[in-house]
Scaffold this motif. Structure first.
Motif, PDB file in Angstrom:
ATOM      1  N   VAL A  85       0.847  -1.198   0.000  1.00 58.93           N
ATOM      2  CA  VAL A  85       0.000   0.000   0.000  1.00 58.93           C
ATOM      3  C   VAL A  85       0.884   1.250   0.000  1.00 58.93           C
ATOM      4  O   VAL A  85       2.051   1.209   0.402  1.00 58.93           O
ATOM      5  CB  VAL A  85      -0.946   0.035   1.231  1.00 58.93           C
ATOM      6  N   SER A  86       0.304   2.357  -0.428  1.00 59.47           N
ATOM      7  CA  SER A  86       1.019   3.633  -0.429  1.00 59.47           C
ATOM      8  C   SER A  86       0.013   4.773  -0.401  1.00 59.47           C
ATOM      9  O   SER A  86      -1.169   4.590  -0.715  1.00 59.47           O
ATOM     10  CB  SER A  86       1.932   3.755  -1.653  1.00 59.47           C
ATOM     11  N   GLY A  87       0.494   5.970  -0.031  1.00 58.85           N
ATOM     12  CA  GLY A  87      -0.379   7.133   0.015  1.00 58.85           C
ATOM     13  C   GLY A  87       0.367   8.359   0.463  1.00 58.85           C
ATOM     14  O   GLY A  87       1.517   8.290   0.917  1.00 58.85           O
ATOM     15  N   ASP A  88      -0.273   9.507   0.328  1.00 60.72           N
ATOM     16  CA  ASP A  88       0.347  10.778   0.704  1.00 60.72           C
ATOM     17  C   ASP A  88       0.382  10.939   2.207  1.00 60.72           C
ATOM     18  O   ASP A  88      -0.582  10.609   2.908  1.00 60.72           O
ATOM     19  CB  ASP A  88      -0.411  11.957   0.083  1.00 60.72           C
ATOM     20  N   LEU A  89       1.496  11.458   2.688  1.00 58.36           N
ATOM     21  CA  LEU A  89       1.669  11.764   4.103  1.00 58.36           C
ATOM     22  C   LEU A  89       1.804  13.266   4.216  1.00 58.36           C
ATOM     23  O   LEU A  89       2.866  13.841   3.986  1.00 58.36           O
ATOM     24  CB  LEU A  89       2.919  11.059   4.647  1.00 58.36           C
ATOM     25  N   ASP A  90       0.698  13.966   4.544  1.00 62.16           N
ATOM     26  CA  ASP A  90       0.682  15.423   4.607  1.00 62.16           C
ATOM     27  C   ASP A  90       1.113  15.889   5.989  1.00 62.16           C
ATOM     28  O   ASP A  90       0.548  15.478   7.004  1.00 62.16           O
ATOM     29  CB  ASP A  90      -0.715  15.967   4.298  1.00 62.16           C
ATOM     30  N   LEU A  91       2.105  16.759   6.024  1.00 61.25           N
ATOM     31  CA  LEU A  91       2.592  17.278   7.289  1.00 61.25           C
ATOM     32  C   LEU A  91       1.900  18.592   7.627  1.00 61.25           C
ATOM     33  O   LEU A  91       1.265  19.235   6.798  1.00 61.25           O
ATOM     34  CB  LEU A  91       4.107  17.486   7.224  1.00 61.25           C
ATOM     35  N   VAL A  92       2.026  19.003   8.881  1.00 63.48           N
ATOM     36  CA  VAL A  92       1.313  20.169   9.406  1.00 63.48           C
ATOM     37  C   VAL A  92       1.759  21.434   8.688  1.00 63.48           C
ATOM     38  O   VAL A  92       2.938  21.639   8.414  1.00 63.48           O
ATOM     39  CB  VAL A  92       1.567  20.299  10.916  1.00 63.48           C
ATOM     40  N   GLY A  93       0.787  22.285   8.374  1.00 60.93           N
ATOM     41  CA  GLY A  93       1.108  23.600   7.837  1.00 60.93           C
ATOM     42  C   GLY A  93       1.459  23.616   6.366  1.00 60.93           C
ATOM     43  O   GLY A  93       1.959  24.619   5.853  1.00 60.93           O
ATOM     44  N   ASP A  94       1.202  22.517   5.659  1.00 62.23           N
ATOM     45  CA  ASP A  94       1.515  22.445   4.227  1.00 62.23           C
ATOM     46  C   ASP A  94       2.977  22.751   3.941  1.00 62.23           C
ATOM     47  O   ASP A  94       3.326  23.293   2.885  1.00 62.23           O
ATOM     48  CB  ASP A  94       0.624  23.413   3.422  1.00 62.23           C
ATOM     49  N   ILE A  95       3.855  22.420   4.897  1.00 63.50           N
ATOM     50  CA  ILE A  95       5.278  22.645   4.676  1.00 63.50           C
ATOM     51  C   ILE A  95       5.776  21.751   3.554  1.00 63.50           C
ATOM     52  O   ILE A  95       6.520  22.174   2.687  1.00 63.50           O
ATOM     53  CB  ILE A  95       6.068  22.386   5.975  1.00 63.50           C
ATOM     54  N   MET A  96       5.365  20.495   3.574  1.00 64.62           N
ATOM     55  CA  MET A  96       5.744  19.575   2.511  1.00 64.62           C
ATOM     56  C   MET A  96       4.764  18.413   2.476  1.00 64.62           C
ATOM     57  O   MET A  96       4.088  18.125   3.448  1.00 64.62           O
ATOM     58  CB  MET A  96       7.168  19.056   2.727  1.00 64.62           C
ATOM     59  N   GLY A  97       4.692  17.766   1.330  1.00 69.43           N
ATOM     60  CA  GLY A  97       3.881  16.572   1.188  1.00 69.43           C
ATOM     61  C   GLY A  97       4.778  15.410   0.807  1.00 69.43           C
ATOM     62  O   GLY A  97       5.545  15.499  -0.151  1.00 69.43           O
ATOM     63  N   LEU A  98       4.692  14.327   1.537  1.00 69.99           N
ATOM     64  CA  LEU A  98       5.531  13.171   1.300  1.00 69.99           C
ATOM     65  C   LEU A  98       4.660  11.938   1.045  1.00 69.99           C
ATOM     66  O   LEU A  98       3.486  11.915   1.413  1.00 69.99           O
ATOM     67  CB  LEU A  98       6.444  12.917   2.507  1.00 69.99           C
ATOM     68  N   GLU A  99       5.259  10.938   0.438  1.00 74.71           N
ATOM     69  CA  GLU A  99       4.543   9.698   0.158  1.00 74.71           C
ATOM     70  C   GLU A  99       5.064   8.591   1.055  1.00 74.71           C
ATOM     71  O   GLU A  99       6.272   8.395   1.206  1.00 74.71           O
ATOM     72  CB  GLU A  99       4.701   9.284  -1.301  1.00 74.71           C
ATOM     73  N   LEU A 100       4.130   7.867   1.657  1.00 76.35           N
ATOM     74  CA  LEU A 100       4.460   6.741   2.526  1.00 76.35           C
ATOM     75  C   LEU A 100       4.148   5.447   1.795  1.00 76.35           C
ATOM     76  O   LEU A 100       3.079   5.283   1.216  1.00 76.35           O
ATOM     77  CB  LEU A 100       3.653   6.819   3.820  1.00 76.35           C
ATOM     78  N   GLU A 101       5.107   4.506   1.819  1.00 71.52           N
ATOM     79  CA  GLU A 101       4.914   3.189   1.221  1.00 71.52           C
ATOM     80  C   GLU A 101       5.090   2.126   2.307  1.00 71.52           C
ATOM     81  O   GLU A 101       5.951   2.242   3.165  1.00 71.52           O
ATOM     82  CB  GLU A 101       5.932   2.942   0.107  1.00 71.52           C
ATOM     83  N   ALA A 102       4.271   1.087   2.254  1.00 71.57           N
ATOM     84  CA  ALA A 102       4.366   0.007   3.242  1.00 71.57           C
ATOM     85  C   ALA A 102       4.026  -1.319   2.575  1.00 71.57           C
ATOM     86  O   ALA A 102       3.139  -1.390   1.716  1.00 71.57           O
ATOM     87  CB  ALA A 102       3.423   0.258   4.417  1.00 71.57           C
ATOM     88  N   SER A 103       4.754  -2.358   2.967  1.00 65.46           N
ATOM     89  CA  SER A 103       4.473  -3.700   2.442  1.00 65.46           C
ATOM     90  C   SER A 103       4.753  -4.722   3.527  1.00 65.46           C
ATOM     91  O   SER A 103       5.526  -4.472   4.457  1.00 65.46           O
ATOM     92  CB  SER A 103       5.320  -3.999   1.198  1.00 65.46           C
ATOM     93  N   GLU A 104       4.113  -5.884   3.396  1.00 69.07           N
ATOM     94  CA  GLU A 104       4.323  -6.964   4.362  1.00 69.07           C
ATOM     95  C   GLU A 104       4.199  -8.308   3.664  1.00 69.07           C
ATOM     96  O   GLU A 104       3.216  -8.570   2.972  1.00 69.07           O
ATOM     97  CB  GLU A 104       3.323  -6.884   5.508  1.00 69.07           C
ATOM     98  N   LEU A 105       5.220  -9.152   3.846  1.00 68.68           N
ATOM     99  CA  LEU A 105       5.236 -10.500   3.302  1.00 68.68           C
ATOM    100  C   LEU A 105       5.166 -11.496   4.443  1.00 68.68           C
ATOM    101  O   LEU A 105       5.917 -11.395   5.420  1.00 68.68           O
ATOM    102  CB  LEU A 105       6.520 -10.728   2.502  1.00 68.68           C
ATOM    103  N   THR A 106       4.264 -12.477   4.327  1.00 71.44           N
ATOM    104  CA  THR A 106       4.103 -13.521   5.340  1.00 71.44           C
ATOM    105  C   THR A 106       4.208 -14.887   4.687  1.00 71.44           C
ATOM    106  O   THR A 106       3.531 -15.156   3.685  1.00 71.44           O
ATOM    107  CB  THR A 106       2.732 -13.398   6.034  1.00 71.44           C
ATOM    108  N   LEU A 107       5.068 -15.759   5.241  1.00 69.60           N
ATOM    109  CA  LEU A 107       5.241 -17.121   4.752  1.00 69.60           C
ATOM    110  C   LEU A 107       5.215 -18.066   5.936  1.00 69.60           C
ATOM    111  O   LEU A 107       5.955 -17.856   6.908  1.00 69.60           O
ATOM    112  CB  LEU A 107       6.575 -17.281   4.014  1.00 69.60           C
ATOM    113  N   GLY A 108       4.375 -19.108   5.887  1.00 68.66           N
ATOM    114  CA  GLY A 108       4.316 -19.971   7.058  1.00 68.66           C
ATOM    115  C   GLY A 108       3.655 -21.308   6.822  1.00 68.66           C
ATOM    116  O   GLY A 108       3.289 -21.679   5.695  1.00 68.66           O
ATOM    117  N   LEU A 109       3.513 -22.032   7.921  1.00 68.25           N
ATOM    118  CA  LEU A 109       2.867 -23.335   7.951  1.00 68.25           C
ATOM    119  C   LEU A 109       1.649 -23.277   8.864  1.00 68.25           C
ATOM    120  O   LEU A 109       1.623 -22.512   9.837  1.00 68.25           O
ATOM    121  CB  LEU A 109       3.816 -24.408   8.471  1.00 68.25           C
ATOM    122  N   GLY A 110       0.650 -24.087   8.543  1.00 65.65           N
ATOM    123  CA  GLY A 110      -0.540 -24.152   9.381  1.00 65.65           C
ATOM    124  C   GLY A 110      -1.010 -25.573   9.565  1.00 65.65           C
ATOM    125  O   GLY A 110      -0.664 -26.469   8.786  1.00 65.65           O
TER     126      GLY A 110
END
Length: 213
Positions: A85-110
């Motif tokens: 997933v990803s999206g804009d990370l807006d900081l206070v006061g419109d000083i700058m706008g940054l993008e946040l990216e996140a991912s997660e991989l899961t591998l296992g047995l059940g």
């Protein structure tokens, strides 16, 4: 460790109580009317993550997810999932706008156990690799493990409900995550699904299609 033991114990007790009651209520369930719960499948869908941000608006991230499961025997199975997933990370006061990216991989047995014609309980353990990055600033990677337990309940032939409790340990960070989902069977090979995972800091909503094989 105490949180892990407590969480899994409560989940296991809850599963036992639920499945015992459900089994008593479904003694007339017909195998012909209720197809087996599928543990051999791949799925893909859209995902939205919500990060709780105290003092300001929540952060919304959009992306996709992939999931899969494969039975190695009557009870043992492999499982895997990937969320990005990803999206804009807006900081206070419109000083700058940054993008946040996140991912997660899961591998296992059940391990899954049939407790009634239309109910399976399961216990899982997995390796988890999580990455988060503020584009142009820096990236953080965490490796850890996850353990959990839950059940899958085919309420009627075309509708399946599931619930689980997972404990995630990422080294410096740990969390207990709730996981609820529903699957609607369109054909024996095709399901539509919706899934919701949540803890005290974040939630992940997913929806898509699953192919059974």
């Amino acid at each position: 460790m105490k949180s892990l033991i407590t969480g899994l114990a409560l989940t296991a007790l809850g599963c036992c109580a639920f499945t015992a009651q459900a089994a008593a209520l479904n003694t007339q369930w017909s195998r012909a009317a209720a197809p087996d719960i599928s543990w051999d499948y791949v799925s893909a869908g859209l995902a939205r993550m919500t990060l709780k941000n105290s003092g300001s608006d929540n952060i919304e991230l959009d992306g996709y997810q992939l999931n899969g499961s494969y039975l190695l025997s009557d009870t043992l199975y492999l499982h895997a999932s990937y969320n990005d997933v990803s999206g804009d990370l807006d900081l206070v006061g419109d000083i700058m706008g940054l993008e946040l990216e996140a991912s997660e991989l899961t591998l296992g047995l059940g391990i899954r156990q049939r407790v009634a014609d239309n109910i399976d309980s399961f216990f899982e353990a997995a390796y988890v690799r999580s990455e988060s990055a503020v584009v142009g600033v820096g990236k953080d990677t965490l490796n850890g493990f996850q353990a959990g337990a839950g059940f899958r309940y085919r309420v009627i032939p075309k509708l399946e409900l599931a619930a689980a409790l997972n404990y995630h340990d990422g080294g410096d960070e740990s969390a207990t995550v709730g996981d609820v989902s529903a699957r609607f069977r369109v054909t024996p090979m095709l399901d539509l699904y919706v899934n919701y995972q949540f803890d005290s800091d974040a939630s992940l909503l997913g929806a898509g299609v699953a192919l059974n094989f």
